[in-house]
Design a protein around this motif. Sequence first.
Motif, short mmCIF file in Angstrom:
data_model
loop_
_atom_site.label_atom_id
_atom_site.label_comp_id
_atom_site.label_asym_id
_atom_site.label_seq_id
_atom_site.Cartn_x
_atom_site.Cartn_y
_atom_site.Cartn_z
N GLY A 37 0.82 -1.22 0.00
CA GLY A 37 0.00 0.00 0.00
C GLY A 37 0.85 1.26 0.00
N LEU A 38 1.91 1.25 0.78
CA LEU A 38 2.78 2.41 0.89
C LEU A 38 3.47 2.70 -0.44
CD1 LEU A 38 4.97 3.43 3.77
CD2 LEU A 38 6.05 3.21 1.56
N VAL A 39 4.07 1.69 -1.05
CA VAL A 39 4.80 1.91 -2.30
C VAL A 39 3.85 2.34 -3.41
CG1 VAL A 39 6.21 0.83 -4.10
CG2 VAL A 39 6.72 0.39 -1.70
N ALA A 40 2.72 1.68 -3.51
CA ALA A 40 1.74 2.05 -4.55
C ALA A 40 1.25 3.49 -4.33
CB ALA A 40 0.57 1.08 -4.56
N GLY A 41 0.91 3.81 -3.10
CA GLY A 41 0.42 5.16 -2.80
C GLY A 41 1.48 6.22 -3.02
N HIS A 42 2.70 5.96 -2.57
CA HIS A 42 3.77 6.94 -2.68
C HIS A 42 4.16 7.18 -4.14
CE1 HIS A 42 7.22 9.31 -1.57
NE2 HIS A 42 7.99 8.54 -2.30
N MET A 43 4.14 6.11 -4.93
CA MET A 43 4.53 6.23 -6.33
C MET A 43 3.36 6.63 -7.23
SD MET A 43 7.08 2.98 -6.61
CE MET A 43 7.99 3.48 -8.07
N GLY A 44 2.16 6.63 -6.65
CA GLY A 44 0.98 7.04 -7.41
C GLY A 44 0.58 6.03 -8.47
N ILE A 45 0.77 4.74 -8.16
CA ILE A 45 0.36 3.70 -9.09
C ILE A 45 -0.62 2.76 -8.40
CG2 ILE A 45 2.45 3.76 -10.50
CD1 ILE A 45 3.47 1.33 -8.98
N LYS A 46 -1.35 2.00 -9.18
CA LYS A 46 -2.30 1.06 -8.61
C LYS A 46 -1.56 -0.16 -8.06
CE LYS A 46 -6.05 2.35 -11.67
NZ LYS A 46 -6.95 1.91 -12.73
N GLN A 47 -2.13 -0.73 -6.99
CA GLN A 47 -1.53 -1.93 -6.41
C GLN A 47 -1.45 -3.05 -7.44
OE1 GLN A 47 -3.46 -3.08 -2.76
NE2 GLN A 47 -2.75 -1.26 -1.68
N LYS A 48 -2.45 -3.15 -8.30
CA LYS A 48 -2.46 -4.17 -9.34
C LYS A 48 -1.23 -4.04 -10.23
CE LYS A 48 -5.07 -5.60 -13.43
NZ LYS A 48 -4.01 -5.33 -14.40
N SER A 49 -0.91 -2.82 -10.63
CA SER A 49 0.25 -2.58 -11.48
C SER A 49 1.54 -2.95 -10.76
CB SER A 49 0.31 -1.12 -11.91
OG SER A 49 -0.83 -0.76 -12.63
N LEU A 50 1.59 -2.64 -9.48
CA LEU A 50 2.78 -2.98 -8.69
C LEU A 50 2.92 -4.50 -8.57
CD1 LEU A 50 5.14 -1.85 -7.11
CD2 LEU A 50 3.66 -1.65 -5.12
N PHE A 51 1.82 -5.20 -8.29
CA PHE A 51 1.85 -6.66 -8.25
C PHE A 51 2.31 -7.22 -9.59
CE2 PHE A 51 -0.79 -7.04 -4.37
CZ PHE A 51 -0.14 -8.11 -3.79
N ASP A 52 1.73 -6.71 -10.66
CA ASP A 52 2.11 -7.19 -11.99
C ASP A 52 3.61 -7.05 -12.19
OD1 ASP A 52 -0.53 -7.75 -12.52
OD2 ASP A 52 -0.85 -6.01 -13.82
N HIS A 53 4.15 -5.94 -11.75
CA HIS A 53 5.58 -5.68 -11.94
C HIS A 53 6.46 -6.63 -11.11
CE1 HIS A 53 9.22 -3.45 -12.80
NE2 HIS A 53 9.46 -3.42 -11.51
N ILE A 54 6.09 -6.84 -9.86
CA ILE A 54 6.98 -7.64 -8.99
C ILE A 54 6.74 -9.14 -9.09
CG2 ILE A 54 7.40 -5.79 -7.34
CD1 ILE A 54 5.42 -7.10 -5.43
N ILE A 55 5.60 -9.56 -9.62
CA ILE A 55 5.29 -11.00 -9.63
C ILE A 55 5.27 -11.61 -11.03
CG2 ILE A 55 3.53 -12.72 -9.06
CD1 ILE A 55 2.85 -11.03 -6.62
N GLU A 56 4.92 -10.85 -12.04
CA GLU A 56 4.71 -11.42 -13.37
C GLU A 56 5.99 -11.94 -14.02
OE1 GLU A 56 3.17 -9.21 -17.01
OE2 GLU A 56 1.33 -9.79 -15.97
N ASP A 57 7.15 -11.50 -13.57
CA ASP A 57 8.42 -11.94 -14.14
C ASP A 57 8.72 -13.37 -13.68
OD1 ASP A 57 11.02 -12.36 -14.95
OD2 ASP A 57 11.83 -10.54 -14.02
N HIS A 58 8.52 -14.34 -14.57
CA HIS A 58 8.69 -15.76 -14.23
C HIS A 58 10.09 -16.07 -13.72
CE1 HIS A 58 4.96 -17.76 -15.48
NE2 HIS A 58 4.85 -16.79 -16.37
N ALA A 59 11.12 -15.53 -14.39
CA ALA A 59 12.50 -15.85 -14.02
C ALA A 59 12.81 -15.35 -12.61
CB ALA A 59 13.46 -15.25 -15.03
N ALA A 60 12.41 -14.12 -12.31
CA ALA A 60 12.68 -13.56 -10.98
C ALA A 60 11.88 -14.31 -9.91
CB ALA A 60 12.32 -12.07 -10.95
N LEU A 61 10.65 -14.66 -10.24
CA LEU A 61 9.81 -15.39 -9.29
C LEU A 61 10.37 -16.79 -9.05
CD1 LEU A 61 7.23 -14.81 -7.70
CD2 LEU A 61 5.92 -15.80 -9.57
N ASP A 62 10.84 -17.42 -10.10
CA ASP A 62 11.46 -18.74 -9.99
C ASP A 62 12.70 -18.67 -9.09
OD1 ASP A 62 13.57 -20.85 -11.26
OD2 ASP A 62 11.50 -21.59 -11.42
N GLN A 63 13.52 -17.67 -9.31
CA GLN A 63 14.74 -17.49 -8.50
C GLN A 63 14.38 -17.24 -7.04
OE1 GLN A 63 17.18 -14.28 -9.93
NE2 GLN A 63 19.05 -15.33 -9.34
#
Length: 191
Positions: A37-63
């Motif tokens: 909530g803090l990062v999304a609010g501070h950066m002015g982006i939706k939580q959905k977009s933040l989740f997409d960014h940090i989770i959608e990357d298969h390689a990073a998630l696998d690691q």
Amino acid sequence: MAKYNTPFAELSMFDLRGKQSVRATFKLSQKAIDAIGLVAGHMGIKQKSLFDHIIEDHAALDQLAQTIRIRKFKQLDRKQKTFVLSRKTIEALTAISETYSMPRDALVEYSIKKLESVIQSEKIRHEERKKLAGNLESRFNELLSLYQKSTLTLGEDDPFCRHLEKLIDHMKRTAEDVDAFLEKSKILEDF
């Protein structure tokens, strides 16, 4: 029939389905919930977009999945929280979860944990911004003093004084914007 050249002509049904939003409930620590909530609010982006960014990357998630210690994760005090995510993000979570026989909650918790370095960096920047804002205020006061001296010497209707007055008005609005941003960013101080 003429073929239409639109950006949508190149999209497949799979691409469009990936953009759909779905609700997903996870059991997360309060710190993780607050961080997203803090990062999304501070950066002015939706939580959905933040989740997409940090989770959608298969390689990073696998690691990341390879480093998670489930026993430590199970010791966390967690509560349920529902988020809106893209279908692609859910699919990435599910695929990695099944590959490593790991709860999706753990993947989400530790993905969000990566945001702590961003938050710590922003806390440092916030402190610097506060110092610079104090400097801005002293510069404003100097300009105001120059304006007052100019009006006494040249009169309020002098073109020089009118230009200074416009500059002061603009600077005042900018200072209010800076103050509003700093006030909004105070949430960083308590994290």
